[in-house]
Design an enzyme around this catalytic site. Structure first.
Site, mmCIF file in Angstrom:
data_model
loop_
_atom_site.group_PDB
_atom_site.id
_atom_site.type_symbol
_atom_site.label_atom_id
_atom_site.label_comp_id
_atom_site.label_asym_id
_atom_site.label_seq_id
_atom_site.Cartn_x
_atom_site.Cartn_y
_atom_site.Cartn_z
ATOM 1 N N TYR A 97 -6.069 11.077 4.095
ATOM 2 C CA TYR A 97 -4.674 11.273 3.716
ATOM 3 C C TYR A 97 -4.596 12.055 2.402
ATOM 4 C CZ TYR A 97 -3.447 8.097 7.508
ATOM 5 O OH TYR A 97 -3.278 7.530 8.742
ATOM 6 N N CYS A 145 -12.641 -3.555 20.358
ATOM 7 C CA CYS A 145 -12.433 -2.695 21.533
ATOM 8 C C CYS A 145 -11.475 -1.552 21.219
ATOM 9 C CB CYS A 145 -11.919 -3.516 22.710
ATOM 10 S SG CYS A 145 -10.216 -4.128 22.518
ATOM 11 N N GLN A 190 0.842 -1.203 0.000
ATOM 12 C CA GLN A 190 0.000 0.000 0.000
ATOM 13 C C GLN A 190 0.873 1.247 0.000
ATOM 14 O OE1 GLN A 190 -2.140 1.770 3.360
ATOM 15 N NE2 GLN A 190 -4.054 1.406 2.257
ATOM 16 N N CYS A 200 -4.919 -1.891 19.373
ATOM 17 C CA CYS A 200 -4.497 -1.592 18.000
ATOM 18 C C CYS A 200 -4.481 -0.092 17.741
ATOM 19 C CB CYS A 200 -5.378 -2.347 17.013
ATOM 20 S SG CYS A 200 -7.154 -2.213 17.323
#
Length: 642
Positions: free
Chosen positions: A172, A345, A102, A349
């Site tokens: 972005y 949750c 990516q 991360c």
């Protein structure tokens, strides 16, 4: 075959995938500081490929150093990176997965410390969330970045990647040029829809020219920004065919930008699974290339149904890959009950990466991000290990200790496992927390670990039985500041209210607006109880910038709940609460008063372990009341070390 749609192959411009499961890009912070591929990142990605996923897309890789979104972001802005990037497809191809790189430029959504210079953007409009000043790009710079994307795509092909994904989503740089929310240019790259589309279309054309017609090239987009002044789904439906005409082979359909309310680009447990699939279907209706659906999807059954309905051609499972890297193979083999579910949750991360500036992990999978380390070895001298408490820390410790070969017993004073999750799973959208408890107890049953319920361990019992090692996962008990009338019969602890141990009555007053207080308010409102929350701090302890925090505040407000900050409770008297707020003393009537003012660790058995020189560990709330992430991870480490 069950889930025959999910497990059918698909070809994208000559690249054939063994199934339609995709691991989308997720920032980890595992790369080296110089932008090169680290052993840690490689091991993490390879572990996901081993789990059976057909396509893995790497996390963001900067096409220019000024476009880095965080310090450890991968780089592809010069040929020197190719030798390191080669390692990723080499490692993932061993497991039959295809891999895409990516390509990314953060634009205004970064900091000078990461980018090495003032961030650049279509216009000098600071990020709504970050507030970081930025510089409008000159035409010369615009053309340089177009060229940078094209050359980086060529490097990806040279490094052996199977495809390239352009990051045109989530606010972005590519997204910024596309949106009137962030693009106020008056040249060929701003103003009209056609001009705002130009930057992305020229990047696609330039990249296609470099990689050739037979190399898969696609783009990830936010189908709808969901911000005032931004573009909407109808705009993206008009734009999608133009991208295909320019050379795009697929569209990865995400949603939202950094400042979208509720952080929908990394949706929390407050959002329904598959909530974004209708947008993927809307794009699929206007293009003739595959569309990848994404949006809080963790269940292979949901994914299979979505593909069968025609919502999308492939499905991205993001955080589910963190929670259980083997879930695709488990689903294919019919081992559905063995899957460890992601509950969205966000603690380990995205919030850990964005708010704590630490590398990512998973609350429920302590091995996530540690794949490059040597696992704890089997013990040559099995010990009798007693674990006091069957909450998340105790269950986690038991699984790891048992896997190492120890003889493990768990002692739990309550009638069922879960500890504080028994109450924490009761508020709206949180029932998934108990799915982990059910999964953990099944794993322990397989390992023949005995859980003794209604058994509160005493110091005398430890002295008499003298186990070889003890892990104290006793949890914590509620505490409250001294308040006159706190012993009133209408006062109860939040955990008792959530666990159904008391009758719910209206109106209710909650003392404390931390997560426990806010989630209790959410629970009471959902049960038709009128709620007022009093908090001593002047500012909300629950951050509205987190996804769960945003939805908590919104549901409480929309449900008619009242939140008072800077409110000092003076006394509980005559069926109500007297408090001081904004220089005024007030009183509110209450049929039920809930305390949610904190907790204190329960570790009374530590002394007997010290006295008898029994090796021990204290984990989770017994060490210090915190989140489920710390509880599960500390339990895991204790099981490795004991």
């Amino acid at each position: 075959m069950k889930y025959s749609h999910l497990f059918s192959p698909i070809t994208i411009n000559g690249m054939t995938l063994k199934n339609r499961a995709v691991m989308p890009p997720m920032g980890t912070g595992y790369g080296n500081a110089d932008g090169t591929v680290s052993d840690r990142l490689l091991a993490y990605l390879a572990r996901r490929a081993q789990g059976g996923t057909g396509l893995i897309i790497t996390e963001i890789c900067a096409v220019d150093p000024r476009g880095k979104g965080f310090p450890n972001e991968l780089g592809a802005w010069k040929d020197d990176f190719i030798s390191g990037l080669v390692r990723i497809p080499e490692a993932l191809h061993r497991y039959g997965a295809k891999v895409a790189l990516q390509l990314h430029h953060a634009g205004r959504e970064t900091f000078e410390a990461a980018a090495g210079a003032m961030p650049e953007a279509p216009s000098a409009i600071p990020s709504v969330i970050l507030g970081q000043p930025c510089e409008a790009m000159s035409l010369e710079r615009v053309h340089q970045i177009i060229d940078a994307f094209a050359k980086a795509a060529g490097r990806a092909r040279e490094a052996g990647f199977d495809a390239v994904e352009l990051h045109g989503a989530h606010g972005y740089l590519l997204n910024q040029f596309l949106s009137p929310f962030s693009n106020q240019r008056d040249d060929d790259y701003g103003g009209s829809e056609e001009n705002r589309m130009r930057f992305i279309l020229e990047i696609i054309a330039a990249a296609r020219k470099v990689v050739g017609k037979d190399f898969p090239l696609w783009i990830r987009v936010s189908a709808d920004e969901l911000v005032r002044g931004g573009y909407d789904l109808a705009f993206m439906q008009r734009f999608a065919p133009k991208m295909v005409a320019a050379g795009i082979d697929a569209i990865h359909c995400s949603v939202g930008v950094y400042s979208t309310p509720g952080s929908l680009s990394v949706a929390s447990m407050d959002t329904d699974p598959g909530f974004n699939l209708f947008r993927a279907r809307a794009l699929k209706e206007v293009v003739n290339v595959p569309v990848i659906g994404v949006g809080r999807i963790n269940n292979p059954e949901l994914a299979d149904e979505a593909i069968a309905r025609g919502d999308a051609d492939l499905i991205s499972f993001g955080r589910q890959h963190l929670a259980d890297p083997d879930f695709i193979n488990k689903a294919k083999e019919g081992k559905f009950e063995d899957i460890r579910w992601c509950v969205a949750c966000n603690q380990g991360c995205i919030e850990r990466l964005s708010f704590e500036m630490k590398s990512a992990t998973c609350s429920f999978n302590p091995e996530c991000g540690r794949e490059y380390k040597v696992s704890a070895i089997k013990t040559v001298q099995p010990r009798r290990v007693w674990i006091v408490g069957a909450g998340p820390a105790g269950l986690s410790a038991a699984m790891t200790a048992a896997a190492r070969g120890h003889k493990v017993e768990i002692f739990e004073k309550e009638t069922e496992p879960g500890g504080q999750l028994l109450s924490a799973s009761r508020p709206p959208h949180k029932s998934g927390f108990m799915d982990w408890v059910k999964w953990a107890t099944r794993e322990l049953e397989k390992a023949s670990v005995m859980i003794h319920y209604r058994h509160a361990i005493s110091a005398d019992e430890i002295k008499k039985q003298s186990p070889d090692a003890v892990i104290l996962a006793c949890g914590a008990y509620p505490v409250a500041v001294p308040i006159t009338g706190l012993d009133s019969r209408i006062v109860a602890d939040a955990r008792d209210g959530l666990a159904g141990k008391i009758a719910l009555k209206s109106p209710a007053v909650i003392l404390g607006a931390g997560y426990v207080g806010m989630e209790t308010a959410d629970y009471l409102l959902a049960n038709g109880i009128d709620v007022t929350v009093l908090e001593m701090q002047k500012f909300p302890p629950v951050n509205k910038l987190t996804a769960h925090g945003y939805w908590l505040h919104k549901r409480i407000k929309d449900g008619g709940g009242r939140l008072f900050f800077g409110a000092k409770v003076l006394a509980i008297e005559n069926g109500g609460v007297r408090y001081h707020h904004v220089n005024i003393e007030e009183k509110i009537t209450a049929a039920l008063i809930i305390t949610a003012m904190g907790a204190r660790s329960e570790n009374a058995l530590e002394n007997v372990c010290k006295e008898m020189a029994i090796p021990y560990r204290i984990v989770g709330d017994a060490k210090s009341p915190r989140r489920i992430l710390e509880a599960i991870h500390e339990g895991h480490r204790a099981g490795e070390e004991i």
